[in-house]
Write a protein that holds these residues in place. Structure first.
Motif, PDB file in Angstrom:
ATOM      1  N   PHE A   9       0.844  -1.199   0.000  1.00 21.72           N
ATOM      2  CA  PHE A   9       0.000   0.000   0.000  1.00 21.72           C
ATOM      3  C   PHE A   9       0.874   1.241   0.000  1.00 21.72           C
ATOM      4  N   ARG A  10       0.648   2.113  -0.979  1.00 17.78           N
ATOM      5  CA  ARG A  10       1.342   3.396  -1.039  1.00 17.78           C
ATOM      6  C   ARG A  10       0.436   4.403  -1.743  1.00 17.78           C
ATOM      7  N   SER A  11       0.898   5.655  -1.837  1.00 19.39           N
ATOM      8  CA  SER A  11       0.026   6.726  -2.338  1.00 19.39           C
ATOM      9  C   SER A  11       0.041   6.855  -3.853  1.00 19.39           C
ATOM     10  N   HIS A  12       0.909   6.147  -4.538  1.00 19.23           N
ATOM     11  CA  HIS A  12       1.053   6.318  -5.984  1.00 19.23           C
ATOM     12  C   HIS A  12       1.425   4.977  -6.616  1.00 19.23           C
ATOM     13  N   GLU A  13       1.116   4.821  -7.884  1.00 26.13           N
ATOM     14  CA  GLU A  13       1.512   3.650  -8.675  1.00 26.13           C
ATOM     15  C   GLU A  13       1.287   2.345  -7.905  1.00 26.13           C
ATOM     16  N   LEU A  14       0.051   2.138  -7.507  1.00 26.30           N
ATOM     17  CA  LEU A  14      -0.282   0.892  -6.822  1.00 26.30           C
ATOM     18  C   LEU A  14       0.064  -0.304  -7.708  1.00 26.30           C
ATOM     19  N   GLU A  15       0.634  -1.324  -7.101  1.00 28.95           N
ATOM     20  CA  GLU A  15       1.049  -2.513  -7.863  1.00 28.95           C
ATOM     21  C   GLU A  15      -0.112  -3.505  -7.924  1.00 28.95           C
ATOM     22  N   LEU A  16      -1.213  -3.050  -8.509  1.00 28.13           N
ATOM     23  CA  LEU A  16      -2.416  -3.868  -8.550  1.00 28.13           C
ATOM     24  C   LEU A  16      -2.167  -5.127  -9.375  1.00 28.13           C
ATOM     25  N   GLY A  17      -2.591  -6.272  -8.815  1.00 30.85           N
ATOM     26  CA  GLY A  17      -2.397  -7.529  -9.505  1.00 30.85           C
ATOM     27  C   GLY A  17      -1.025  -8.129  -9.334  1.00 30.85           C
ATOM     28  N   ARG A  18      -0.148  -7.473  -8.564  1.00 32.06           N
ATOM     29  CA  ARG A  18       1.194  -8.021  -8.358  1.00 32.06           C
ATOM     30  C   ARG A  18       1.123  -9.380  -7.693  1.00 32.06           C
ATOM     31  N   ASP A  19       0.175  -9.516  -6.763  1.00 36.75           N
ATOM     32  CA  ASP A  19      -0.047 -10.795  -6.098  1.00 36.75           C
ATOM     33  C   ASP A  19      -1.494 -10.837  -5.628  1.00 36.75           C
ATOM     34  N   ALA A  20      -1.843 -11.909  -4.918  1.00 37.98           N
ATOM     35  CA  ALA A  20      -3.229 -12.096  -4.494  1.00 37.98           C
ATOM     36  C   ALA A  20      -3.674 -11.071  -3.462  1.00 37.98           C
ATOM     37  N   ASP A  21      -2.724 -10.372  -2.835  1.00 41.81           N
ATOM     38  CA  ASP A  21      -3.059  -9.433  -1.755  1.00 41.81           C
ATOM     39  C   ASP A  21      -3.129  -7.986  -2.217  1.00 41.81           C
ATOM     40  N   THR A  22      -2.843  -7.726  -3.464  1.00 46.97           N
ATOM     41  CA  THR A  22      -2.812  -6.343  -3.945  1.00 46.97           C
ATOM     42  C   THR A  22      -3.818  -6.211  -5.075  1.00 46.97           C
ATOM     43  N   GLY A  23      -5.099  -6.140  -4.678  1.00 49.91           N
ATOM     44  CA  GLY A  23      -6.179  -6.111  -5.655  1.00 49.91           C
ATOM     45  C   GLY A  23      -7.043  -4.875  -5.515  1.00 49.91           C
ATOM     46  N   GLY A  24      -8.311  -5.027  -5.877  1.00 54.67           N
ATOM     47  CA  GLY A  24      -9.224  -3.896  -5.947  1.00 54.67           C
ATOM     48  C   GLY A  24      -9.463  -3.196  -4.629  1.00 54.67           C
ATOM     49  N   GLN A  25      -9.402  -3.947  -3.508  1.00 54.45           N
ATOM     50  CA  GLN A  25      -9.660  -3.282  -2.237  1.00 54.45           C
ATOM     51  C   GLN A  25      -8.537  -2.314  -1.868  1.00 54.45           C
ATOM     52  N   THR A  26      -7.313  -2.568  -2.357  1.00 53.86           N
ATOM     53  CA  THR A  26      -6.208  -1.632  -2.139  1.00 53.86           C
ATOM     54  C   THR A  26      -6.536  -0.285  -2.770  1.00 53.86           C
ATOM     55  N   LEU A  27      -7.009  -0.328  -4.010  1.00 58.79           N
ATOM     56  CA  LEU A  27      -7.387   0.900  -4.706  1.00 58.79           C
ATOM     57  C   LEU A  27      -8.574   1.567  -4.016  1.00 58.79           C
ATOM     58  N   TYR A  28      -9.542   0.767  -3.580  1.00 57.68           N
ATOM     59  CA  TYR A  28     -10.717   1.329  -2.914  1.00 57.68           C
ATOM     60  C   TYR A  28     -10.311   2.117  -1.664  1.00 57.68           C
ATOM     61  N   VAL A  29      -9.451   1.550  -0.825  1.00 57.13           N
ATOM     62  CA  VAL A  29      -9.049   2.236   0.410  1.00 57.13           C
ATOM     63  C   VAL A  29      -8.325   3.531   0.081  1.00 57.13           C
ATOM     64  N   LEU A  30      -7.429   3.495  -0.891  1.00 53.65           N
ATOM     65  CA  LEU A  30      -6.688   4.704  -1.257  1.00 53.65           C
ATOM     66  C   LEU A  30      -7.632   5.786  -1.776  1.00 53.65           C
ATOM     67  N   GLU A  31      -8.549   5.420  -2.659  1.00 50.73           N
ATOM     68  CA  GLU A  31      -9.473   6.413  -3.218  1.00 50.73           C
ATOM     69  C   GLU A  31     -10.426   6.948  -2.149  1.00 50.73           C
ATOM     70  N   LEU A  32     -10.864   6.083  -1.238  1.00 51.52           N
ATOM     71  CA  LEU A  32     -11.733   6.537  -0.155  1.00 51.52           C
ATOM     72  C   LEU A  32     -11.020   7.558   0.720  1.00 51.52           C
ATOM     73  N   VAL A  33      -9.789   7.272   1.073  1.00 53.34           N
ATOM     74  CA  VAL A  33      -9.021   8.178   1.931  1.00 53.34           C
ATOM     75  C   VAL A  33      -8.780   9.516   1.232  1.00 53.34           C
ATOM     76  N   ARG A  34      -8.413   9.467  -0.042  1.00 54.11           N
ATOM     77  CA  ARG A  34      -8.203  10.707  -0.799  1.00 54.11           C
ATOM     78  C   ARG A  34      -9.482  11.546  -0.835  1.00 54.11           C
ATOM     79  N   SER A  35     -10.603  10.879  -1.085  1.00 49.36           N
ATOM     80  CA  SER A  35     -11.870  11.603  -1.194  1.00 49.36           C
ATOM     81  C   SER A  35     -12.298  12.174   0.152  1.00 49.36           C
ATOM     82  N   LEU A  36     -12.091  11.417   1.225  1.00 44.82           N
ATOM     83  CA  LEU A  36     -12.426  11.924   2.559  1.00 44.82           C
ATOM     84  C   LEU A  36     -11.592  13.151   2.902  1.00 44.82           C
ATOM     85  N   ALA A  37     -10.316  13.117   2.522  1.00 46.78           N
ATOM     86  CA  ALA A  37      -9.413  14.227   2.860  1.00 46.78           C
ATOM     87  C   ALA A  37      -9.811  15.525   2.179  1.00 46.78           C
ATOM     88  N   GLN A  38     -10.582  15.438   1.113  1.00 47.14           N
ATOM     89  CA  GLN A  38     -11.007  16.652   0.397  1.00 47.14           C
ATOM     90  C   GLN A  38     -12.246  17.289   1.002  1.00 47.14           C
TER      91      GLN A  38
END
Length: 494
Positions: A9-38
C-alpha cells in the motif's frame, strides 16, 4: 483512521495484480481516503499499514510516514518479520501491532473519532485497539472467510488444504472478533449482509449499512484519445491476428476465486465465440512466472495449458506488463470494438471493475453472485450467468454479443447509471452521513477526577476483561482516585 494491513500500500503507482493481496480493495481504500481528505468536515485521515523492509519490494514500503494529500497520510508500523509476507502468514504477528498503535493514539493530538478496519486481519487489530481505547470500530470484510470456505469446499478442496493455504479458521475467528466489537459494518450490497455476514454468530443485522463503492469519473469515462489507443496496439496486437474483433475482456488477479480458466475453456469450446471474438486477459504484471506465488503460477499455467489445448494462438492476449494508467484505456478500447467485460468469479462481494467498465461504456457478462446482481439491477448493462455451469456461461457470452442495438443500449445505460448511482462524491457523502448518524464518539476525553487523558498510563490502568463484560467485551478503566466504565461501551451494553 483506516487499518489496511496486508498487501503493498502506497500513495502512488499501486502494484495492482502483483499478487493475491494487492487487488481492488487496495485501490478502494486509497481512493476513499483521498476523497475523505477533500471534505471540509474532515480534519485528518490516516491509513495504518505494515512497514516492510525487503529488497524484493520497493523502498516506498519502508517509509514510516508517507503523505497522500494535505490532510491524509500513511503510517507504517513494523510487526512480524521485516520481509514482505502474504496475508495468510501474518496471523501470528497481528497482536504485536496493538501496543504501538494504542501508544500512538494516546499521544496528544492523535486521537481519532473512529477506526475503520478493512479485511479480517485489520478487523482483529482494530478490535484489540477499540477495546482498549473505547474508540468506535467500523468493519468492512471485503471478502469473508465463511463464504470462501463454502465455495472452495464445493469446488473440491478439502479442509486440510484450506487450512494450509488460507489459514481459514484463524480468518473466520478474526472476523467473529471484529464483528463482536464493531459498532458498524459497512457492506457493498444487501446480499452481503443477508446471505454472508448472517452466517457469523456475532453479526447483528442492525449493525450493517450498505454503501456501494464509487468510480473516479476523471479516469473512467467513454471519451478516449488516439494516443492511448496507439499505446495499446503495441500491448495487444502482437498476440491477436484480427485485433479489431470484439474482445471479451477480463481484468483480475490470477487467483482461483476469479475463475479465469473457466472463461478460457468456455471460449475454446464454443466455435461461435471463437469466430466472433478475441479473448483479452489482464491478470496482473509478471516478469518471471517462476517468481510468482504458487496460486498465481497454478492459475497462469492452467490458462497457458488451455490456450494450447484449444489452439487459441492468435485469438488470446495475456500481456505480461501493463500500467495502472492503461486500465481505463483498455475498457475504452474494448468498448470501441463493441466488446464485453467478463467477470467469471466464483464469488464477488462487489466487483469494482464492473463499475469501471460500465463508466467507460463497456457492457458486462458477470457472475450471478453478490455485487454484480446489484450492479445489473441498477445499470441494466449486461447479463448475469451461473459461472459454475460452463453451458450457462457460454450461452450468456453468445447472447450478449449477438445483438448490436442491444449492446448500444447497454453501453449507454451503464454510463448514465454510474454517473447517477456510483460516483465518488455520492459514496463519500453517504459514508460521512452514516458516520454522523451511527457513530457516537465518547465525550469523555479525560479522566473525570484528575483531568488527564483517558489513555494516560499515569491516570488509569486496564483491569482484566473478566471483571466485567458485555457482548463487546468492554473493559473498565481505573485511576488512582476511583474508577468508571468506558461510557461508550456501557451505553452500548445497556
Amino acid at each position: 483512521m483506516h487499518l489496511y494491513l496486508h498487501g503493498l500500500f502506497r500513495s502512488h503507482e499501486l502494484e495492482l495484480g502483483r499478487d493475491a493481496d494487492t487487488g481492488g480493495q487496495t485501490l478502494y481504500v486509497l481512493e476513499l481516503v483521498r476523497s475523505l481528505a477533500q471534505r471540509a468536515e474532515v480534519d485528518q485521515v490516516d491509513v495504518v499499514t505494515r512497514l516492510i523492509q525487503d529488497r524484493q519490494v520497493d523502498l516506498d514500503y519502508s517509509q514510516r510516514v508517507e503523505a497522500i494529500a494535505s490532510a491524509a497520510r500513511i503510517l507504517r508500523f513494523p510487526f512480524g518479520p521485516k520481509r514482505y509476507l502474504r496475508k495468510e502468514l501474518l496471523w501470528p504477528y497481528l497482536e504485536e501491532l496493538a501496543d504501538p498503535l494504542v501508544e500512538h493514539l494516546s499521544q496528544t493530538g492523535q486521537r481519532v473519532d473512529w477506526i475503520h478496519a478493512h479485511y479480517a486481519d485489520a478487523g482483529l487489530a482494530g478490535a484489540l485497539v477499540s477495546q482498549r481505547l473505547g474508540i468506535p470500530l467500523v468493519f468492512t470484510g471485503h471478502s469473508l472467510g465463511r463464504e470462501k470456505q463454502r465455495r472452495l469446499l464445493a469446488g473440491g478442496l478439502d479442509r486440510s488444504q484450506l487450512e494450509q493455504t488460507y489459514a481459514i479458521s484463524r480468518r473466520i475467528d478474526a472476523e467473529e472478533r471484529a464483528l463482536a466489537r464493531a459498532d458498524l459494518v459497512i457492506t457493498s450490497t444487501r446480499q452481503e449482509a443477508d446471505q454472508q455476514y448472517c452466517r457469523y454468530g456475532h453479526f447483528q443485522a442492525d449493525q450493517a449499512a450498505v454503501v456501494p463503492p464509487g468510480v473516479d469519473a476523471s479516469r473512467f469515462h467513454p471519451h478516449g484519445s488516439s494516443q492511448e489507443c496507439s499505446a495499446l496496439q503495441s500491448l495487444l496486437q502482437p498476440s491477436l491476428r484480427e485485433p479489431n474483433r470484439p474482445p471479451l475482456l477480463a481484468i483480475s488477479r490470477a487467483v482461483r476465486r476469479k475463475n479465469i480458466p473457466a472463461l478460457v475453456e468456455a471460449f475454446g469450446q464454443l466455435p461461435v465465440l471463437r469466430q466472433r471474438h478475441n479473448l483479452v486477459l489482464v491478470l496482473g504484471c509478471r516478469d518471471d512466472p517462476r517468481q510468482l506465488e504458487k496460486q498465481q503460477r497454478d492459475v497462469l499455467q492452467q490458462v497457458f495449458d488451455l490456450v494450447d489445448c484449444f489452439d487459441l494462438y492468435g485469438q488470446v492476449a495475456y500481456p505480461k506488463q501493463h500500467s495502472r494508467a492503461q486500465i481505463p484505456a483498455l475498457y475504452r478500447w474494448a468498448a470501441r470494438r463493441a466488446g464485453l467485460f467478463v467477470n467469471p468469479a466464483l464469488t464477488e462481494l462487489f466487483g469494482l471493475t464492473l463499475l469501471e467498465a460500465a463508466a467507460c461504456g463497456l457492457p458486462m457478462v458477470a457472475t450471478d453472485d453478490g455485487g454484480p446482481r446489484d450492479i445489473q439491477h441498477r445499470c441494466d448493462n449486461g447479463l448475469l450467468a451461473d459461472v459454475t455451469d460452463p453451458g450457462a456461461l457460454q450461452e450468456a457470452l453468445e447472447l450478449a454479443g449477438s445483438d448490436r442495438s442491444r449492446w448500444r443500449r447497454w453501453s449507454g445505460n451503464g454510463v448514465e447509471a454510474i454517473s447517477r448511482h456510483f460516483s465518488w462524491d455520492a459514496h463519500v457523502g453517504q459514508y460521512l452521513a452514516l458516520m454522523q448518524q451511527k457513530i457516537r464518539v465518547s465525550p469523555v476525553r479525560g479522566c473525570r477526577w484528575c483531568g488527564g487523558p483517558v489513555s494516560s498510563p499515569g491516570c488509569w490502568r486496564w483491569i482484566s476483561t473478566a471483571a466485567w463484560s458485555c457482548r463487546r467485551n468492554a473493559p473498565w478503566r481505573i485511576c488512582a482516585i476511583g474508577f468508571t466504565p468506558n461510557p461508550l461501551s456501557l451505553r452500548q451494553a445497556w
